[in-house]
Design an enzyme around this catalytic site. Structure first.
Site, PDB file in Angstrom:
ATOM      1  N   ASP A  91       0.871  -1.181   0.000  1.00 51.60           N
ATOM      2  CA  ASP A  91       0.000   0.000   0.000  1.00 51.60           C
ATOM      3  C   ASP A  91       0.904   1.226   0.000  1.00 51.60           C
ATOM      4  O   ASP A  91       2.124   1.115   0.069  1.00 51.60           O
ATOM      5  CB  ASP A  91      -0.955  -0.037   1.194  1.00 51.60           C
ATOM      6  CG  ASP A  91      -0.217  -0.043   2.528  1.00 51.60           C
ATOM      7  OD1 ASP A  91       1.017   0.092   2.549  1.00 51.60           O
ATOM      8  OD2 ASP A  91      -0.889  -0.194   3.564  1.00 51.60           O
ATOM      9  N   GLN A 223     -11.698   7.207  -4.708  1.00 47.36           N
ATOM     10  CA  GLN A 223     -12.206   7.707  -3.427  1.00 47.36           C
ATOM     11  C   GLN A 223     -13.571   8.345  -3.679  1.00 47.36           C
ATOM     12  O   GLN A 223     -14.248   7.957  -4.607  1.00 47.36           O
ATOM     13  CB  GLN A 223     -11.194   8.688  -2.810  1.00 47.36           C
ATOM     14  CG  GLN A 223      -9.936   7.999  -2.253  1.00 47.36           C
ATOM     15  CD  GLN A 223     -10.191   7.277  -0.939  1.00 47.36           C
ATOM     16  OE1 GLN A 223     -11.230   7.439  -0.284  1.00 47.36           O
ATOM     17  NE2 GLN A 223      -9.242   6.437  -0.512  1.00 47.36           N
ATOM     18  N   ASP A 300      -7.938  -7.571   0.620  1.00 54.15           N
ATOM     19  CA  ASP A 300      -7.032  -7.826   1.742  1.00 54.15           C
ATOM     20  C   ASP A 300      -7.752  -7.394   2.994  1.00 54.15           C
ATOM     21  O   ASP A 300      -8.645  -6.557   2.942  1.00 54.15           O
ATOM     22  CB  ASP A 300      -5.751  -6.988   1.610  1.00 54.15           C
ATOM     23  CG  ASP A 300      -6.004  -5.541   1.962  1.00 54.15           C
ATOM     24  OD1 ASP A 300      -6.558  -4.814   1.124  1.00 54.15           O
ATOM     25  OD2 ASP A 300      -5.702  -5.132   3.100  1.00 54.15           O
ATOM     26  N   CYS A 338     -13.021 -28.512   7.954  1.00 52.76           N
ATOM     27  CA  CYS A 338     -11.795 -27.834   7.503  1.00 52.76           C
ATOM     28  C   CYS A 338     -10.665 -28.855   7.339  1.00 52.76           C
ATOM     29  O   CYS A 338     -10.449 -29.694   8.210  1.00 52.76           O
ATOM     30  CB  CYS A 338     -11.390 -26.775   8.521  1.00 52.76           C
ATOM     31  SG  CYS A 338      -9.877 -25.894   8.087  1.00 52.76           S
ATOM     32  N   CYS A 340      -7.446 -28.002   7.086  1.00 47.74           N
ATOM     33  CA  CYS A 340      -6.155 -27.368   7.371  1.00 47.74           C
ATOM     34  C   CYS A 340      -5.351 -28.238   8.346  1.00 47.74           C
ATOM     35  O   CYS A 340      -5.888 -29.104   9.017  1.00 47.74           O
ATOM     36  CB  CYS A 340      -6.330 -25.948   7.908  1.00 47.74           C
ATOM     37  SG  CYS A 340      -6.542 -25.815   9.697  1.00 47.74           S
ATOM     38  N   CYS A 343      -6.775 -28.200  12.032  1.00 50.51           N
ATOM     39  CA  CYS A 343      -7.989 -28.986  12.281  1.00 50.51           C
ATOM     40  C   CYS A 343      -7.739 -30.482  12.106  1.00 50.51           C
ATOM     41  O   CYS A 343      -8.422 -31.299  12.715  1.00 50.51           O
ATOM     42  CB  CYS A 343      -9.109 -28.514  11.362  1.00 50.51           C
ATOM     43  SG  CYS A 343      -9.635 -26.828  11.757  1.00 50.51           S
ATOM     44  N   HIS A 369      -5.141 -21.524  10.808  1.00 57.04           N
ATOM     45  CA  HIS A 369      -6.514 -21.950  10.497  1.00 57.04           C
ATOM     46  C   HIS A 369      -7.312 -20.822   9.837  1.00 57.04           C
ATOM     47  O   HIS A 369      -7.966 -21.036   8.816  1.00 57.04           O
ATOM     48  CB  HIS A 369      -7.267 -22.441  11.735  1.00 57.04           C
ATOM     49  CG  HIS A 369      -8.741 -22.529  11.474  1.00 57.04           C
ATOM     50  ND1 HIS A 369      -9.303 -23.600  10.814  1.00 57.04           N
ATOM     51  CD2 HIS A 369      -9.743 -21.625  11.675  1.00 57.04           C
ATOM     52  CE1 HIS A 369     -10.610 -23.358  10.648  1.00 57.04           C
ATOM     53  NE2 HIS A 369     -10.899 -22.174  11.161  1.00 57.04           N
TER      54      HIS A 369
HETATM   55 ZN    ZN Z   1      -8.781 -25.511  10.066  1.00 60.60          ZN
END
Ligand code: ZN
Length: 397
Positions: A91, A223, A300, A338, A340, A343, A369
Site C-alpha cells: 500500500d 475515493q 485484503d 476444515c 487445514c 484442524c 486456520h
Molecule cells: Zn482448520
C-alpha cells in the site's frame, strides 16, 4: 510485462482468472494476507506457501519506519529480504498515516506526520510514496490517496477526492520516470546493457529484454467518500489518468456495512471490465465471498490474522471464541469441515489450553486456520464461478 489480468470464466458480474505478475501467477478472485512488517504475524513463509498463498500485502508505512526502505532496497527488495519469491503488493502508507496519526497535517504537497514509534517527524508526498514503494519492489504498488474520514460533509468529500486525483497524477508521473529503479530490475538492466555492448547471443538479448520489461504495476485508487455520484466521478477521472488496475479505497472507516456494500457495488459498475479491481481492507469471510461474486478480483484484510491472535476463529459453523471454558474438554476438531493442518491434528481443548496459557503456538495455529479458512472461501468462490456458464476465454492486456 508489468501485471495483467487473464479472465478465464465469468458468472454474472463475477470473474475468475489469473493475475500475471513478475513474481508468478495469482488465481483470482484472491484474498491477500497482510504481512505488515514483511511478516504475516506468527506464520513463516514456508507455511504460507503450504497454504497456497500466492500474493502477500506489505505495509509501506511500517516498513518505511522499520527497518527502513533503504535497508530493504540494498537487500535486493522485499522479495529477497523476506525470502518470498511469489507476488507482493504494497500500500502507499497513506492509510496508516491517516489511521495511526492524530497529529498529521495534510497539505497540497503531502502529509506531515509523526512516527507512532518514537514521535519523529516525517513527510509523505506522492513522490515519496512512489520512491518508497519502488525501493521495496513489490509487484503491485498503490498511488498515495487521502482516505476520506467518515462521516464527511459534501464539500469535504469533494475536496478530498480532488486532492486524491491530483496526487494520483503526481504518483503516475514519478512512477513512469523511476520505475526502472526497482531493485530486482537492476541486475537485469545491467545484463541488457552488457548484451547491447557485446555480441551477446540472441537468447541472452531476448531474455534481458524480457527481464527489463518486468516492472512494477501502479494501481490507482477510487475515493469519493460515501457519495455514489462522487465515486462515479472519481472512477472516471482515475481511469482517465490511466492505470493497469484500480482499487476502491476509503471504506471500512466506520460506516455501516450496508453502506460499504452499496458503495462497492455501485463503484464496480464504473471500473473497466478487463482490468484488476481491488477492494481495500474488507472484510468478513461472508463479505469477501459476496464481493468476489460481485466482480472484485483482489481483497485484503487484517481480520483473519488479527482475530486469530485474539482467539477468534472462523469456521464453517460460524465464529468460535476458543478462549471459552466450554471448550476446555472438547476433543473435537476446531472445524470438522476444515482440512487445514490445525484442524487435522489438534482438538479444541488443546487450542483452548494454548490460548489460556498464552502460548506462542496459540497465535501460530489460530492464524494458520483462519488464513486457510479465508483462502478456502476464495477457492470455493473461484470454483463457483468456473462452474457457471462456460465463459468465453477472454485475455486482456
Ligand atoms: Zn482448520
Amino acid at each position: 510485462m508489468a501485471v495483467r489480468l487473464q479472465i478465464d470464466a465469468t458468472r454474472g458480474s463475477a470473474r475468475a482468472g489469473k493475475l500475471i505478475t513478475p513474481h508468478g501467477e495469482v488465481e483470482t478472485p484472491v484474498f491477500m494476507p497482510v504481512g505488515t512488517l514483511a511478516s504475516v504475524k506468527g506464520v513463516s513463509q514456508d507455511v504460507l506457501e503450504d497454504l497456497d498463498v500466492q500474493i502477500l500485502l506489505g505495509n509501506t508505512y511500517h516498513l518505511y519506519l522499520r527497518p527502513g526502505v533503504e535497508t530493504i532496497r540494498q537487500m535486493g527488495g522485499l522479495h529477497r529480504f523476506m525470502s518470498w519469491d511469489r507476488a507482493i503488493l504494497t500500500d502507499s502508507g497513506g492509510f496508516q498515516v491517516f489511521s495511526l496519526n492524530d497529529l498529521r497535517k495534510v497539505s497540497e504537497e503531502g502529509v506531515a506526520f509523526r512516527s507512532h514509534l518514537d514521535g519523529s517527524p516525517h513527510f509523505l508526498s506522492p513522490e515519496k510514496a512512489m520512491e518508497a514503494q519502488i525501493g521495496l519492489g513489490a509487484d503491485i504498488i498503490m498511488a498515495l490517496d487521502e482516505c476520506t474520514e467518515y462521516p464527511a460533509g459534501a464539500q469535504r468529500a469533494r475536496d478530498s477526492m480532488e486532492l486524491t486525483l491530483r496526487w494520483a497524477e503526481r504518483c503516475k508521473s514519478y512512477f513512469e520516470e523511476h520505475k526502472h529503479e526497482v531493485p530486482w530490475a537492476r541486475t537485469e538492466a545491467a545484463e541488457l546493457r552488457s548484451a547491447g555492448r557485446t555480441r551477446a547471443s540472441a537468447h541472452t538479448r531476448a531474455r534481458a529484454t524480457q527481464a527489463v520489461e518486468a516492472t512494477q504495476a501502479l494501481f490507482g485508487i477510487v475515493q469519493g467518500g460515501m457519495d455514489l455520484e462522487l465515486r462515479r466521478e472519481s472512477a472516471g477521472r482515475t481511469i482517465d489518468i490511466g492505470f493497469p488496475g484500480y482499487a476502491i479505497g476509503g471504506l471500512s472507516v466506520g460506516e455501516p456495512r450496508e453502506l460499504t456494500r452499496d458503495i462497492v457495488l455501485s463503484t464496480l459498475e464504473h471500473l473497466p471490465c478487463n482490468q484488476p479491481r481491488y477492494l481495500m481492507g474488507v472484510g468478513t469471510p461472508e463479505e469477501i465471498a459476496q464481493y468476489a461474486q460481485s466482480g472484485v478480483d483482489m481483497m485484503d484484510c487484517v481480520l483473519p490474522t488479527r482475530a486469530a491472535r485474539h482467539g477468534l476463529l472462523f469456521t464453517s459453523e460460524g465464529k468460535v471464541s476458543i478462549k471459552q471454558a466450554r471448550y476446555a474438554q472438547d476433543e473435537s476438531a476446531l472445524d470438522a469441515g476444515c482440512d487445514c493442518r490445525v484442524c487435522q491434528r489438534y482438538s479444541r481443548a488443546y487450542l483452548r489450553h494454548l490460548y489460556a496459557a498464552n502460548e506462542l503456538l496459540a497465535q501460530v495455529l489460530n492464524t494458520v486456520h483462519n488464513l486457510h479458512y479465508y483462502l478456502a472461501t476464495m477457492r470455493t468462490v473461484r470454483a463457483w464461478i468456473r462452474a457457471g456458464n462456460a465463459a468465453r476465454a477472454v485475455t486482456t492486456r
